[in-house]
Design an enzyme around this catalytic site. Structure first.
Site, PDB file in Angstrom:
ATOM      1  N   ASP A 118       0.957  -1.192  -0.124  1.00  0.00           N
ATOM      2  CA  ASP A 118      -0.096  -0.041  -0.219  1.00  0.00           C
ATOM      3  C   ASP A 118       0.878   1.246  -0.069  1.00  0.00           C
ATOM      4  O   ASP A 118       2.027   1.307   0.411  1.00  0.00           O
ATOM      5  CB  ASP A 118      -0.898   0.112   1.105  1.00  0.00           C
ATOM      6  CG  ASP A 118      -2.077   0.833   0.915  1.00  0.00           C
ATOM      7  OD1 ASP A 118      -1.959   1.966   0.205  1.00  0.00           O
ATOM      8  OD2 ASP A 118      -3.089   0.634   1.726  1.00  0.00           O
TER       9      ASP A 118
HETATM   10  C1  BGC Z   1      -4.992   3.122   0.053  1.00  0.00           C
HETATM   11  C2  BGC Z   1      -5.211   2.080  -1.088  1.00  0.00           C
HETATM   12  C3  BGC Z   1      -4.817   3.246  -2.612  1.00  0.00           C
HETATM   13  C4  BGC Z   1      -3.704   3.834  -2.375  1.00  0.00           C
HETATM   14  C5  BGC Z   1      -3.396   4.428  -3.641  1.00  0.00           C
HETATM   15  C6  BGC Z   1      -3.830   3.985  -0.078  1.00  0.00           C
HETATM   16  O1  BGC Z   1      -3.974   5.054   0.778  1.00  0.00           O
HETATM   17  O2  BGC Z   1      -5.044   2.393   1.301  1.00  0.00           O
HETATM   18  O3  BGC Z   1      -6.406   1.421  -1.207  1.00  0.00           O
HETATM   19  O4  BGC Z   1      -5.239   2.104  -3.611  1.00  0.00           O
HETATM   20  O5  BGC Z   1      -3.605   4.603  -1.247  1.00  0.00           O
HETATM   21  O6  BGC Z   1      -4.122   5.461  -3.665  1.00  0.00           O
END
Ligand code: BGC
Length: 859
Positions: free
Chosen positions: A273
């Protein structure tokens, strides 16, 4: 001469024959070589990895052999929302977009609905079609990886990301996940199934250490991920932000290597993530393959770790191999993103969005058959509430998805009834926005302005405290600045560590209630008529809106002073306003309700109240909505409350008096039309709840553990999540899992259980006993009567959506195998099915069991 010509032509023909034979021989030779060892590149000059006819693993090997070690290191960390391309070898980028509602990178795409609505359709063939369409649209927008689906179980009723996932049950979530992934990947778009694992709350998500018993882990939190890997072949998995048993999920060897890769045989890549990696050696060795959004830990630090012998080179080879494998599988080397083409906002997609909305809306309550509304009798409707004139489609954060257009409930009703019915609209029940339109220049006047001069006096200081002489004084037309990392005036004002003050007067454009606010990064404060009305003089993590509701008088001039400071990094400052209503809006809503045949209150939440990074603070509706509902229903007993939200809301303060309640969740761009169809009975409601609604917070399974201490949480309810908890402790939910009413009734009969070796065939007849067509979602639960371990009262193991005309009857058939009866044995680490009696419950909801039968499982 003629002779010569003949000789020549003969010679030529001989020559042509010779060339032809030679060509044939060469082709034969090439064909044989290819068939034998497929070493195409040794014969003509195309590198093996560029040859689509070669098997994926051969292409991966070929390319790996050509890459330098530095090039490999480059592959294991990203650059924002892409991987890094390699020009020398022609390795393209993986171009990502956030999901999971649809691709949201370029701002707008089809919003079919939130994922919680997808789950409330209980229709996996429909969700597969949605997946295909999302996949197509991802490519239309020039992307080839979609960050979704999100498979985290709705454990906590406050969980902000509930709108992005499929509810509280692992079986329902698994079925939806498989359909969604197969659909998206059928378009050669890589899914990134997230967030692995036990990412069930936003509160302290970046640090919280989750402790969960192994059986609950295997039976509740992992099954959907396992199905995504083994049944849908998801090409990538996103590791979560939180910790699990002491180690961050992004560096969790047990989750990423032992379970995901070794046990389940996952052969795609694991992506972190965004910003979820916290160390180099442990992360590299635990099974994470791609660090996003950059190489903070798997870039230069990884090279050092390799040089020091803490990470083996082969560990990096394995990561690159996995990434390349997926790139070849998804056709990234064979087609350029630039050539994807296609259309986004098509009629087919709009029709599909309408279908999802219609099937996902759940009718929770319908006393005295107040619904459907009678077209012949209804002459006036009061449409009320903060969610009436704006289509609510998503929670906050990375999963938001603005559409090309969106039908609000008010618009949907207007389109339905045309001129025949009088609609009285009152907004009321304030819900804060995420942004506000900037105050227009004509409404602002700087001190000592010349006639016709507009704007505010801006004074900029090269310190954070507005101290000393300003470095710059100028008139700014509006306060609507996104400086990003630049200075407001390069060379004069600092980029970082500066402050600004804007002064002048503001003329109100109307009378009534307005939302007035500042969106800024970093601190801000606002004075109106020299009174401090907004005070947020802090270094915030990100830009956010601070606003107030205020009653203003048309054409009155107010002194205005806004102050702002920037710490470091990006900066922005916006001063905005929006008209809210005429003031005293609850009273006006009650009057409108009283004067109309029926009142429809569109209440609930929005992205400022639930979303990523943002668990709800409380489960009730905002206080003024509760007041509003009570006032409206008091004025007109024919009141229907329509809720827009993903997480359940408490209703004890108003439910008794309100005869009809519709749960719309976030039904997407066509939600307004679908709602009107349902309210007027043109469509029979058929959605069912994918999560339990509690009567009070105390009844929740996580009442004792959430929010808990800052840096850890123990899932002490074990297996008893959602309806499993309400069954075990015999607690009456407000609305149970699987609940949803229809305008018709269904009769269940003739349960038949047929054992066939290791399979079970369960049949039941379902008849439509009412006088309108309808769809029923028939649910199958299993109860293990005797067991050596504690088991749930019942668990969902099948569901079928069936469409029936009045009086029509159909037989539904479920096929189960022994795995549906198994539990996870912690000692042997195996799924075990014990002999003995099992009960089959065929149900219309988890609390509405219609047929029961049982069978013995032998040894
Ligand atoms: C989120 C993800 C997301 C990623 C990219 C993170 O903060 O938890 O679900 O895909 O950011 O935006």
């Amino acid at each position: 001469m003629v002779k010569l010509k003949t000789i020549l032509s003969r010679r030529c023909s001989f020559l042509i024959d010779l060339i032809f034979v030679h060509l044939l021989l060469s082709l034969f030779f090439i064909h044989n070589t290819l068939a034998e060892n497929q070493e195409f590149e040794s014969n003509i000059d195309i590198p093996g990895y560029r040859n689509p006819a070669l098997p994926v693993e051969k292409r991966v090997n070929d390319l790996m052999n050509r890459m330098t070690f530095a090039e490999k290191i480059d592959m294991v960390s990203g650059a924002g929302f892409t991987t890094k391309s390699n020009i020398r070898l022609g390795i393209p980028e993986i171009v990502m977009t956030d999901g999971p509602l649809g691709p949201n990178t370029k701002g707008r795409a089809t919003n079919y609905s939130a994922c919680i609505n997808m789950a409330s359709t209980w229709d996996d063939s429909l969700i597969k079609r949605v997946g295909v369409s999302i996949g197509e649209e991802t490519r239309v927008l020039g992307r080839n990886m979609l960050l979704g689906p999100c498979l985290n179980i709705a454990r906590v009723p406050q969980h902000g990301r509930t709108f992005e996932s499929f509810g509280e049950d692992p079986f329902l979530t698994s079925r939806m996940a498989v359909a969604y992934i197969k659909g998206v990947q059928s378009q050669r778009v890589i899914t990134s199934t997230k967030h692995f694992a036990v990412n069930n709350q936003e509160w302290n998500r970046g640090v919280v250490d989750v402790n969960v018993d192994e059986r609950a882990l295997r039976e509740i939190y992992l099954p959907a991920f396992k199905a995504a890997v083994q049944k849908a072949d998801t090409w990538s998995i996103m590791a979560a932000y939180n910790k699990f048993r002491g180690a961050y999920c992004c560096s969790n060897h047990y989750l990423l290597t032992e379970i995901l890769k070794n046990e389940w045989g996952f052969d795609g890549f694991v992506v972190s993530d965004w910003g979820g990696v916290h160390n180099t050696v442990q992360t590299a060795n635990s099974g994470l393959d791609l660090e996003m959004p950059d190489g903070a830990f798997l870039g230069d630090e990884l090279i050092t770790a390799i040089e020091q012998g803490e990470v083996a080179k082969d560990v990096v080879n394995e990561k690159v191999r996995r990434i390349l494998r997926v790139m070849f599988k998804s056709g990234l080397f064979d087609e350029s993103v630039k050539d994807y083409g296609g259309l986004a906002n098509t009629e087919d997609r709009r029709a599909l969005a309408l279908e999802v909305a219609r099937k996902s809306i759940v009718m929770l309550k319908n006393e005295n058959k107040i619904l459907p509304l009678d077209r012949g009798k209804i002459k006036s409707i009061a449409v009320i509430g903060p969610n009436a004139d704006e289509a609510r489609m998503y929670g906050g954060g990375s999963g938001y998805l603005p559409a090309h257009y969106a039908i609000s409930p008010l618009q949907g009703l207007r389109d339905k009834v045309g001129e025949d019915v009088k609609i009285r609209f009152v907004k009321s029940g304030r819900l804060k926005r995420q942004t506000l339109p900037a105050i227009e220049s004509q409404l602002l006047t700087p001190p000592g302005a010349d006639p016709g001069e507009h704007g505010l006096l801006g004074e900029y200081f090269n310190n954070k405290e507005l101290e000393g002489e300003p470095a710059l004084r100028r008139i700014d037309d509006q306060v609507d600045f996104s400086w990003d990392t630049d200075s407001p005036a390069p060379g004069v004002v600092n980029k970082d560590l500066f402050s600004a003050r804007w002064t002048g007067t503001f003329t109100s454009p109307g009378s009534g209630m307005f939302e007035l606010g500042i969106m800024s990064d970093n601190g801000c404060r606002l004075y109106l008529d020299d009174k401090l009305v907004i005070d947020s003089w802090i270094v915030d993590m990100a830009s956010s809106l601070r606003s107030i509701y205020i009653s203003l008088e048309k054409d009155r001039k107010y002194n205005i002073r806004m102050e702002f400071f920037e710490n470091i990094g990006t900066s922005e400052a916006h001063l905005g306003i929006a008209y809210y209503g005429k003031g005293d809006d609850i009273n006006q809503a009650a009057i409108a309700a009283k004067e109309s045949d029926v009142a429809i209150v569109c209440a609930g939440l929005r992205e400022t109240l639930e979303g990523e990074g943002n668990d709800r603070e409380q489960l009730s509706l905002p206080k003024d909505q509760v007041k509003l509902i009570n006032a409206v229903v008091k004025a007109n007993k024919n009141t229907i409350v329509v809720l827009y939200n993903a997480t359940p809301v408490l209703m004890n303060e108003w439910i008794e008096d309100v005869p009809a309640i519709i749960e719309a969740f976030y039904p997407g761009q066509e939600g307004g039309h679908a709602l009107a169809d349902i309210l007027f009975g043109d469509v029979n409601p058929s959605g069912k709840l994918p999560l339990t609604f509690v009567k009070s917070w105390k009844d929740s399974p996580v009442y004792k553990t959430y929010p808990g201490p800052k840096d850890s949480v123990t899932y002490s309810e074990d297996l008893f999540v959602g309806y499993r908890h309400f069954d075990k402790y015999n607690v009456e939910p407000l609305f149970p899992f699987g609940h949803g009413l229809s305008y018709t009734t269904f009769k269940y009969s003739n349960l038949d259980i047929i054992k066939q070796n290791h399979k079970f065939i369960v049949k039941a007849d379902i008849q439509n006993t009412g006088n309108v067509a309808g769809e029923e979602i028939v649910q199958l639960y299993i109860q293990d009567v005797e067991s050596s371990v504690e088991r749930e009262v019942k668990v969902l193991k099948g569901f079928i959506r069936v469409n029936l005309e009045p009086e029509e009857s159909k037989t539904v058939t479920f096929q189960l195998d022994k795995s549906a009866l198994a539990f996870y044995d912690v000692k042997t680490k195996e799924w075990i099915t014990e002999p003995g009696e099992f009960r089959i419950l065929i149900a219309s909801s988890s609390r509405d069991i219609r047929l029961t039968g049982s069978f013995e499982l032998g040894n």
